[in-house]
Design an enzyme around this catalytic site. Structure first.
Site, short mmCIF file in Angstrom:
data_model
loop_
_atom_site.label_atom_id
_atom_site.label_comp_id
_atom_site.label_asym_id
_atom_site.label_seq_id
_atom_site.Cartn_x
_atom_site.Cartn_y
_atom_site.Cartn_z
CG ASP A 123 -0.19 -0.20 2.54
OD1 ASP A 123 1.04 -0.35 2.51
OD2 ASP A 123 -0.84 -0.23 3.60
CG HIS A 124 3.47 2.41 2.96
ND1 HIS A 124 2.52 1.60 3.52
CD2 HIS A 124 3.79 3.31 3.93
CE1 HIS A 124 2.28 1.99 4.76
NE2 HIS A 124 3.05 3.03 5.03
CG ASP A 167 2.33 1.49 9.33
OD1 ASP A 167 2.87 1.80 8.26
OD2 ASP A 167 1.62 2.27 10.00
NE ARG A 210 3.24 9.54 12.36
CZ ARG A 210 3.55 8.26 12.38
NH1 ARG A 210 4.06 7.70 11.30
NH2 ARG A 210 3.40 7.55 13.48
CB SER A 221 7.65 6.08 10.81
OG SER A 221 8.16 4.88 10.32
NE ARG A 257 9.79 5.98 8.06
CZ ARG A 257 9.37 7.23 7.80
NH1 ARG A 257 10.23 8.22 7.72
NH2 ARG A 257 8.11 7.48 7.58
C1 MIC Z 1 4.20 6.46 8.27
O1 MIC Z 1 3.03 6.78 8.32
O2 MIC Z 1 5.12 7.19 8.68
C2 MIC Z 1 4.56 5.10 7.69
C3 MIC Z 1 5.19 5.33 6.38
O3 MIC Z 1 3.38 4.37 7.50
C4 MIC Z 1 5.47 4.39 8.69
C5 MIC Z 1 6.03 3.14 8.20
C6 MIC Z 1 7.19 3.32 7.27
O4 MIC Z 1 8.01 4.22 7.47
O5 MIC Z 1 7.30 2.53 6.34
C7 MIC Z 1 4.82 4.12 10.04
O6 MIC Z 1 3.90 4.79 10.41
O7 MIC Z 1 5.29 3.24 10.78
FE1 SF4 Z 2 0.07 4.89 5.08
FE2 SF4 Z 2 1.42 5.59 7.28
FE3 SF4 Z 2 -0.04 7.37 5.93
FE4 SF4 Z 2 -1.24 5.47 7.26
S1 SF4 Z 2 0.03 7.10 8.13
S2 SF4 Z 2 -1.74 6.14 5.21
S3 SF4 Z 2 0.13 3.76 7.01
S4 SF4 Z 2 1.78 6.33 5.22
#
Ligand code: MIC
Ligand code: SF4
Length: 641
Positions: free
Chosen positions: A64-65, A119, A379, A533, A535
């Site tokens: 999905d990313h 995630d 965010r 995140s 990550r």
């Molecule tokens: C995000 O919303 O920051 C992400 C991208 O979903 C991350 C995961 C990632 O960095 O791949 C998260 O929320 O953990």
């Molecule tokens: Fe995707 Fe992270 Fe954004 Fe949710 S917050 S939509 S999991 S990138």
């Protein structure tokens, strides 16, 4: 004394430890989820463990990313994940099926079960009464292998909802209010348990908006009870059999208690660049808007988008606004298509994107220079949109849609009667984009494209650790600062050497070069270092650059775990005033590191200033041993041996 809901679920899953806030516990994990930008690393780590098949009740791998395929890299990653999933017993949700959290809520979550996801927004499924926790990929890999998940028993904060929401005020405003009150570090070490009469007025998707964005509090997770509304949702998803009633006992006790009076809430907005920088929409009404983005795992449900369609029907998006909409799942998208709401959105001028994370993680739709972007996301960290000079604001779908029409930040209450959307009797169910694993995985060959590079593994902890302070930072440094993610970088999530050139660049663009020249060193941070995140790239990339330790005033939960899993020391000042006694460029030395770690107090010698600074690492003996082994993979191998 009765139990709260969190205690009940943890007790049911407890493998070791005692449920006292602050002490380490281990819990059994029923389900796991991964997404593609953390998934490649998680599956590489799972493969390194040498376990033939996952041992969970259910594991799902979502794509999905990384769905912009500007080069071969993302598609290669998808293929790798699909074949790994086939082989090891994991369900594979194809690109196009939707955002992991939305789909998991719709199709897989079970009240009372545990879910561990790579995630940070995994807590979304707390909306149906799951104990759903975000973690680094390695922790999820361990859970897939049948290992328990270790965490610090959090405090439980009772969030009592009184009354009911007024028209035009929505679930997003509830969580924005919690963020306004508690801040982005107000939930660290806590689980937010929602209760009170206000709960029954909220549908599951609305609850999920709240538990989703509880991640921005730094909370371990958030949870709602499982009640008749939960049953109604699961019934409409064709899986009422998954429902069980769950609630706290009448006389349950909590560590903390806050009350939110829903009747007095108004539409709220988080200003740049933090989700807790919240004011009333009416206080900044009239600010010109360039972009409106509706979607993300926070606000992309059927009910959210039906409200947006209701507001936009028959109107036209303001000439100077670009409106983009990403439905949360294929289920949502097809339902909008079938009932005509999609036509209303398109007709009003919305640009419809595929159902994926999209602009939320900077995968396209970067705003113009100095633009104001209004988003229904969770965010608005500096630079996350892909445009450093953009100002991103976070709002409800109602505020987003109204502002898209007027071209300026708009309090939707002036639009008259609010659109009303009922929970459908039945959602459209077709899981044809979920591919079950092979019955016999042994014959499946895992496809590894050239973008899949080995990940760094640390060495056991040295007796003496030394290096210079490469960077000194302030409070609330996010993982988007440490390891930025955007359309140019996300394709390299399985390529740590490539990512290393971008580490901490939003703070200091000379950092990667200096770190490489000096062969690594130390980082210094303020409070809540590493928020955001899950990550683990925000730890693996510093590891690759030779970072040995981070000394901060405090850490965010998942990032601290990721640092430990990578064998990087996360040290906090015993006396916060010592933050002023370390400057960038100072040379730090930790002698007799193993014994010092075991004692809990680590004395750092600052050679420049010729002073000692006391730091601490207040974690379990197991985690100390993980650090001594040079990270969780080494530790697991040693223990197996
Ligand atoms: C995000 O919303 O920051 C992400 C991208 O979903 C991350 C995961 C990632 O960095 O791949 C998260 O929320 O953990
Ligand atoms: Fe995707 Fe992270 Fe954004 Fe949710 S917050 S939509 S999991 S990138």
């Amino acid at each position: 004394m009765g139990k709260n809901l969190v205690q009940k679920i943890i007790e049911n899953h407890l493998v070791s430890g005692v449920m006292e806030p602050g002490s380490e516990i281990a819990i059994r994990i029923d389900q796991t989820l991964t997404q593609d930008s953390t998934g490649t690393m998680a599956y590489l780590q799972f493969e390194a463990m040498g376990i033939p098949r996952v041992k969970t009740k259910l594991s799902v791998a979502y794509i999905d990313h990384n769905t912009l395929q500007a080069g071969f890299e993302n598609a290669d990653d998808h293929k790798y994940i699909q074949t790994v999933a086939q082989k090891y017993g994991i369900y594979f949700s194809k690109p196009g099926n939707g955002i992991c959290h939305q789909v998991h809520l719709e199709r897989f979550g079970v009240p009372g079960w545990t879910l561990l996801g790579s995630d940070s927004h995994t807590p979304t499924c707390g909306g149906i009464g799951m104990l759903a926790i975000g973690a680094g990929g390695l922790d999820v890999a361990v859970a897939m292998g049948g290992g328990p998940y270790y965490l610090t028993m959090p405090k439980v904060c009772k969030v009592e909802l009184k009354g009911s929401l007024k028209p035009w005020v929505s679930a997003k405003d509830i969580i924005l209010e919690v963020l306004r009150r508690l801040s982005v570090k107000g939930g660290v070490g806590k689980i937010m348990e929602y209760c009170g009469e206000g709960v029954k007025h909220l549908s599951v998707p609305e609850r999920a908006t709240i538990t989703n964005m509880g991640a921005e509090l730094g909370a371990t997770t958030s949870i709602f009870p499982s009640d008749e509304r939960t049953r109604e949702f699961l019934r409409a998803q064709g899986r009422e059999e998954n429902w069980t009633p769950l609630a706290a006992d009448e006389d349950a006790s909590y560590d903390e208690h806050i009350i939110i009076d829903l009747d007095s809430l108004e539409p709220l907005i988080a200003q740049p660049h933090s989700p807790d920088n919240v004011v009333k929409v009416k206080d900044i009404e009239g600010l010109k808007v360039d972009q409106v983005a509706i979607g993300s795992c926070t606000n992309s449900s059927y009910m959210d988008l039906m409200k947006v369609a209701g507001i936009l029907k028959g109107k036209t998006v303001h000439p100077s606004v670009s409106l983009v909409i990403s439905p949360g799942s294929k289920q949502v998208y097809t339902m909008l298509a079938e009932n005509g709401a999609l036509a209303d959105l398109i007709d009003a001028g919305a640009r419809i994107l595929e159902c994926a994370c999209g602009p939320c993680i900077g995968m396209g739709q970067a705003p113009a220079t100095n633009a104001v972007s209004l988003r229904t996301f969770n965010r608005n960290f500096y630079g996350r949109s892909g445009t450093m000079s953009a100002d991103v604001y976070l709002v409800s779908p109602e505020v987003a849609a109204a502002s898209a029409v007027f071209g300026e930040i708009t309090d939707p209450r002036k639009l008259g009667a609010a659109p009303h959307v009922d929970m459908p009797q039945s959602f459209k169910i077709n899981d044809n984009l979920v591919i079950p694993p092979a019955e016999d995985g042994s014959k499946v060959e895992v496809v590894r494209g050239p973008n899949i590079k080995p990940f760094p593994i640390n060495k056991p902890l040295a007796e003496e650790i030394s290096g210079s302070v490469l960077l000194k930072m302030g409070d609330n440094i996010t993982t988007d600062h440490i390891m930025p993610s955007n359309a140019k970088l996300l394709p390299y999530r399985s390529n740590i050497p490539h990512l290393s050139d971008y580490c901490l660049v939003p703070v200091d663009e000379t950092f990667p070069k200096r770190a490489k020249e000096q062969g690594g060193g130390f980082l210094v941070g303020g409070h809540n270092y590493g928020q955001g995140s899950s990550r683990e790239h925000a730890a693996l990339v510093p590891l690759y650059l030779g970072i040995k330790g981070v000394v901060a005033k405090s850490f965010a939960r998942i990032h601290m775990a990721n640092l430990i899993n990578s064998g990087i020391l996360p040290l906090t000042f015993v006396d916060e005033r010592d933050y002023d006694n370390i400057q960038a460029g100072d040379r730090l030395v930790i002698r007799d590191s193993i014994n010092q770690l075991k004692s809990g107090i680590i004395r750092i010698y600052n050679q420049q200033k010729d002073i000692y600074i006391d730091t601490k690492l207040d974690v379990s003996e197991r985690l100390i041993n993980v650090l001594i082994a040079g990270g969780l993979l080494n530790f697991t191998k040693e223990n197996k041996a």
